[in-house]
Scaffold this active site. Structure first.
Site, PDB file in Angstrom:
ATOM      1  N   HIS A  50       0.817  -1.208   0.000  1.00  0.00           N
ATOM      2  CA  HIS A  50       0.000   0.000   0.000  1.00  0.00           C
ATOM      3  C   HIS A  50       0.856   1.265   0.000  1.00  0.00           C
ATOM      4  O   HIS A  50       0.486   2.266  -0.601  1.00  0.00           O
ATOM      5  CB  HIS A  50      -0.917  -0.014   1.229  1.00  0.00           C
ATOM      6  CG  HIS A  50      -2.058   0.941   1.137  1.00  0.00           C
ATOM      7  ND1 HIS A  50      -3.118   0.757   0.276  1.00  0.00           N
ATOM      8  CD2 HIS A  50      -2.315   2.099   1.796  1.00  0.00           C
ATOM      9  CE1 HIS A  50      -3.980   1.754   0.414  1.00  0.00           C
ATOM     10  NE2 HIS A  50      -3.510   2.582   1.328  1.00  0.00           N
ATOM     11  N   HIS A  96     -10.084   2.457  -1.340  1.00  0.00           N
ATOM     12  CA  HIS A  96     -10.320   2.144   0.072  1.00  0.00           C
ATOM     13  C   HIS A  96     -11.126   0.851   0.119  1.00  0.00           C
ATOM     14  O   HIS A  96     -12.191   0.763   0.721  1.00  0.00           O
ATOM     15  CB  HIS A  96     -11.042   3.301   0.776  1.00  0.00           C
ATOM     16  CG  HIS A  96     -10.398   3.661   2.073  1.00  0.00           C
ATOM     17  ND1 HIS A  96     -11.093   3.916   3.219  1.00  0.00           N
ATOM     18  CD2 HIS A  96      -9.088   3.799   2.416  1.00  0.00           C
ATOM     19  CE1 HIS A  96     -10.264   4.200   4.213  1.00  0.00           C
ATOM     20  NE2 HIS A  96      -9.037   4.130   3.742  1.00  0.00           N
TER      21      HIS A  96
END
EC number: 6.3.5.3
Length: 743
Positions: A50, A96
């Site tokens: 990430h 997300h």
């Protein structure tokens, strides 16, 4: 409860932090000792997918990221593109996904909040948002709950913050049953001479914490976002952040006021990995060290450990390097807005990342190795197997009118009104097009004629069948949607959603899609200026469809000539621009195949990029001339669905006779690329039409006059006429029925 910094570092603890044995060995080699528990957490956060892009960085470097209009490309909080007159547009798309599956309302809400912060951290005031959402099969027991939570979260945050949601996508497929996708896009306006970056400059300068207090919410969120899910998914609920849009609105105003004061040297929002990532990125980019004193960090929970403070992903927070002489002025601004302001550290000249807590040094690490020198992998990949071509005579039949009604009333092509009516689409007073058309359009505040167009696109089933062609098509459709409003496409942001990159076939999907995206962006002059990669979107080994979402921005020089999807008047000629001689040919991977016949075979439609550019430029020139009254790109469902959408948007019908002696199924439902439907206000028997035909002949563009608007029904060839009211009833009915089903 607080966590000690002297927790024993065991193989199990290392694995729980998402670190492989060879990565831990690299840590030992770098540090020269066993890391502390806090240091292990810092490495885990900074070296996960990430934050580090360790599996994708090699391929991301191949994307075109520059152009005469590009002020700032990838590497900052958002991309920046010049729109003339001293103005620029700042934009980015980010995922997300994992948090939204675990806790749909807060996951989606904080996704919106995070992308808005990325934009205003650069000095821009947000003017538009979009959301590309993918959910599991409608009959899956979790899907309706997830749709309700995500849509409510997106609307709850965006509406309260005060940014219009102008577009997006919502799709359903069983491959998202265990991993939904929530890709959030935001754009803002700034002055070209007032862009703020995250690169720290100057030694011994104060590092300042701004915004909301730090709690335990989101601890480990970035690591969670880099892992596959399993049956224990609900245990990850505490790692989802909690958002407060009203605090974020205050943070926006305070930051913009502070920026105008000249106090800001560098600024970074606290997103993934919170204080850790923001501090490391600021220091590493500026070739400086950072020292933090956690005793100065504003907290809202008692007895927080250094580990928790460093990895908390509490929302609505910023980190800044400040001009020391402006400290009092800056503090007054933030206190005026009811926000915390605390000097929590300083820049240093030794390239170390030091963290102090309660009199102890809990971390002392080489900052560059955490940041821009994090591990990078050239993962093995294999070319995905491509589906066999369809036989020329493999054209399953159906009644054209019945098939059209079924497509319009199905999960994927039905109206998304239920979704976008929960979003404030008109706040700020500059929205020129509601969701449901090809692109959202927003006026440029302070300029008499300029507007910006926004679109988000990808066709995952194409990417599954052929990642390279699917990547090309995502870019081409985004470019086409912007063009269909009259906008000149400027630049794009990508949000690459894939499964586990350690599986060569999944890595092959990523590689193929990035190659396709790169080739399309180069051919169309449409550079990628920002983006995000989301990997490990798998549950119990079942990966999502490859979903490389493209968000694009275009500039309309004169919005009085902007066109919409709906037919504008009766008795206007309908033009099909960019089609093959038989109008439509390609049924492989079409929604007609899938939704009418239950087939998912055949290759996706190829994208001829030279043709795409030539046709799009021609369409834009026609719109700029003022003779185009409506425009729509032809995509899912082919010409039939596109004509129906134009009719439904206006209430005006159309008659399109079709082609004599040609199978009507590929004509109406083929998904050939590079096609537009236009209506023109000119006499089809006059000199102006003759001049356009001549120009199209010189350009090698086939653009037949296929029919005319008029009446209150859609008549396609020999098929029975369908009243526009029946089209609307089919189109508008599915989503409310689905969401109103008893649980």
């Amino acid at each position: 409860m607080t966590i000690s910094n002297s927790v024993p570092i065991t193989p199990e603890l290392i694995a729980a932090h998402g670190l492989k044995p060879d990565e831990y060995q690299r840590i030992l080699d770098l540090v020269g000792r066993e890391p502390s528990f806090t240091e292990l957490g810092i490495f885990s956060a900074m070296w996960n997918e990430h934050c580090s892009y360790k599996s994708s960085k090699k391929w991301l470097r191949t994307l075109p990221t520059t152009g005469p209009q590009v002020i700032q490309g990838p590497g900052e909080n958002a991309g920046v593109v010049d729109i003339g007159d001293g103005d620029c547009v700042v934009f980015k798309m980010e995922s997300h996904n994992h948090p939204s599956f675990i806790e749909p309302y807060q996951g989606a809400a904080t996704g919106v909040g995070g992308i808005l912060r990325d934009v205003f951290t650069m000095g821009a005031r947000p003017i538009a948002a979009m959301n590309a959402l993918r959910f599991g099969a409608p009959d899956h027991p979790k899907t309706r709950h997830l749709v309700a939570g995500v849509v409510s979260g997106v609307g709850g945050y965006g509406n309260s913050f005060g940014v219009p949601t102008v577009g997006g996508e919502v799709n359903f497929d069983a491959r998202y049953n265990g991993n939904i996708l929530v890709n959030a896009f935001a754009a803002g306006l700034a002055k070209t001479n007032a862009i703020f970056l995250s690169e720290a400059k100057g030694v011994g300068l104060p590092v300042v914490y701004l915004g909301a207090k730090t709690g335990r919410d989101g601890v480990g969120g970035a690591t969670m976002a880099s892992a596959e899910f399993d049956d224990k998914i609900d245990e990850k609920r505490p790692t989802v952040q909690v958002g407060d849009p009203f605090t974020e609105k205050c943070l926006l105003e305070a930051c913009l006021e502070l920026m105008a004061s000249g106090a800001v040297i560098a600024i970074q929002d606290m997103g993934a990995a919170g204080l850790t990532c923001s501090a490391v990125e600021m220091g590493a980019k500026g070739d400086l060290g950072i020292e933090l004193d956690l005793d100065k960090v504003p907290v809202r929970e008692e007895r927080m450990s250094a580990y928790e403070m460093m990895l908390s992903e509490s929302q609505e927070r910023m980190l800044m390097v400040l001009r020391p002489e402006k400290e009092k002025e800056a503090e007054a601004i933030f206190h005026k807005w009811g926000l915390d302001f605390a000097i929590v550290g300083k820049t240093t000249d030794d390239l170390r990342f030091r963290v102090l807590h309660q009199g102890d040094q809990v971390a002392d690490l080489p900052i560059k190795d955490l940041g821009d020198k994090a591990p990078e992998y050239d993962r093995p990949w294999i070319e995905p197997k491509k589906p066999a071509p369809l036989a020329a005579n493999d054209i399953p039949q159906a009644d054209v009118a019945d098939a059209l009604l079924k497509l319009l009333g199905g999960p994927d092509l039905s109206s998304r009104r239920w979704v976008w009516e929960q979003y404030d689409t008109l706040i700020q007073g500059n929205s020129l097009q509601l969701p449901g058309g090809d692109a959202g359009v927003v006026r440029v505040e302070g300029h008499a004629t300029k507007a910006l167009a926004f679109s988000s696109d990808v066709t995952p089933r194409y990417c599954e069948a052929d990642p390279y062609e699917g990547g090309k098509q995502a870019v081409a459709e985004c470019w086409r949607n912007l063009t269909a409003t009259g906008a000149l496409p400027l630049a794009a942001t990508d949000n690459l959603n894939f499964g586990n990159p350690e599986r060569p076939e999944i890595m092959g999907q990523l590689v193929g899609a990035v190659k396709g995206i790169g080739d399309a962006c180069r051919a169309l002059g449409f550079p990628i200026v920002s983006g995000n990669v989301s990997l490990y979107n798998e549950t119990n080994g079942q990966g999502i469809l490859p979903t490389p979402t493209i968000g694009g921005v275009g500039l309309i020089a004169d919005w009085s000539k902007m066109v919409r999807t709906g037919f504008a008047a009766q008795d206007q000629m309908i033009l099909l621009v960019g089609a093959p001689a038989s109008w439509g040919t390609h049924l492989g991977q079409s929604v007609y195949f899938r939704d009418i016949h239950g087939r998912t075979d055949g290759p996706p439609p190829p994208v001829d990029l030279a043709h795409e550019k030539r046709v799009g430029d021609h369409v834009r020139s026609l719109i700029a001339s003022g003779i185009v009254t409506a425009a729509h790109d032809v995509s899912d469902g082919g010409i039939a669905v596109a004509l129906a959408e134009m009719a439904m948007a206006s209430g005006i019908g159309a008659t399109v006779p079709g082609l004599v002696g040609t199978d009507p199924i590929p004509v109406w439902f083929g998904e050939d690329q590079g096609r537009y439907l236009l209506t023109l206000s000119i006499d089809p028997h006059g000199d102006e039409w003759d001049a356009i035909r001549k120009q199209q002949g010189e350009l090698g563009i086939f653009a037949p006059w296929i029919g005319s608007t008029g009446g209150d029904a859609l008549k396609l060839g020999d098929a029975k006429a369908i009243p526009v009211g029946d089209l609307k009833a089919a189109h508008e009915g599915w989503f409310p029925r689905f969401m109103d089903q008893a649980s």
